[in-house]
Design a protein around this motif. Structure first.
Motif: not given
Length: 332
Positions: A7-26, A28-30
């Motif tokens: 919940d902490l990550i989702a609420r405060h540190f998950t943001r949409p990415v524009r350039r990176s192919p894959l952001g928070v949630g997996d 590894c990021a890409l």
């Protein structure tokens, strides 16, 4: 309701990415640098009681945690792309986390860098950020490119009323420590604390200096100590620093000369760029700094391999004092 890790990550540190192919949630990021680019990667850790005071405002802590990493990208001449955050917390305080994230995200947005992953755990307060940038292959600013005869430059704020001048962070630390002999009358302590807690990474200057600066490093552990890294990596060069040329704010000038030089030469926590360039590029360097929104001052010259690193007074006489840079295991 208690705030859990996810919940902490989702609420405060998950943001949409524009350039990176894959952001928070997996797992590894890409990150996909543009064609012809190299990835520049750096990590820095901030530990409570070692790198920051327990009384620091969480917004400022979020800012500084990212700023010190962006400063490394600046010293390499790299454009910021993405970063990860590993966060150890003694407890999940909702209001504190919201403020920390606010300071972190504000600086990230200013430099167009995306949060793409990380980790959280319970433990002593500790923030570790890894930044990723890109730089054209062969164009990175390195510590190893300095040459004998180069001018030595230091960056600083563009105007005297801006906080963050060389040595101000160390001066504020000495005030917190109650060090005898520090003159506090007439000082704007809020401004000095801002210098210590909210450094401004010189990303625009680092980008502008590609192809002009021959070597660069950011001043995190003290000017002399960080310069020593450049000299060693560049074949054991020497250097001559003119003490009178060191840029000094009004707060530094209020101190006695010995403390001034201690703050300026061994203070650390400045996150200004220390770089060398050919003397024929002086006008170019000044113009690039102005365009990047900061100032620069020429403070000395690099010497031949085997010559000493010395600080001289206005008459060219070497100063005898010994200054030690910060060391995480030796300094207290």
């Amino acid at each position: 309701m208690a705030l859990g890790e996810f919940d902490l990550i989702a609420r405060h540190f998950t943001r949409p990415v524009r350039r990176s192919p894959l952001g928070v949630g997996d797992d590894c990021a890409l990150i996909a640098p543009a064609a012809g680019m190299q990835l520049a990667v750096s990590s820095d850790m901030l530990v409570e009681g070692r790198h920051f005071l327990s009384t620091v405002a969480p917004e400022r802590l979020g800012h500084k945690a990212l700023a010190v990493n962006l400063s490394d990208l600046a010293a390499c001449g790299a454009r910021p792309l993405a970063y990860t955050l590993a966060l150890s917390l003694p407890r999940a305080d909702e209001a504190w986390l919201a403020a920390l994230a606010s300071g972190l995200h504000a600086l990230a947005d200013r430099h167009d860098i995306e949060l793409v992953g990380g980790d959280t755990t319970a433990g002593p307060l500790n923030l570790c950020i890894t930044v990723f940038g890109e730089v054209p292959a062969g164009d990175a600013l390195l510590r190893s490119g300095a040459r004998a005869g180069d001018d030595l430059w230091i960056s600083h704020p563009a105007t005297p009323d801006e906080p963050g001048w060389l040595g101000e962070a160390r001066l504020m630390l000495e005030i917190f420590r109650g060090t005898p002999g520090v003159r506090t009358e007439g000082l704007d302590l809020d401004r000095l604390r801002l210098a210590m807690e909210c450094p401004q990474p010189r990303v625009a200057l680092g980008l502008a200096l590609r192809g002009v600066a021959r070597s660069a490093i950011d001043v995190s552990d003290g000017l002399l100590g960080d310069l020593g890294h450049v000299l060693r990596r560049s074949g054991g060069l020497g250097a001559r620093i003119e003490a009178a040329a060191l840029p000094r704010s009004a707060a530094i000038l209020r101190q006695h000369e010995a403390l001034q030089l201690e703050c300026l030469l061994a203070g650390g926590d400045d996150y200004e760029l220390l770089f060398s360039a050919d003397p024929t590029d002086r006008d170019t360097v000044s113009a690039l700094a102005a365009r990047a929104g900061c100032g620069v001052t020429r403070i000395g010259t690099l010497g031949a391999a085997g010559t000493p690193l010395e600080v001289v007074d206005a008459d060219g006489r070497p100063l005898a004092a010994a200054w030690a840079s910060f060391d995480h295991f030796l300094s207290r």
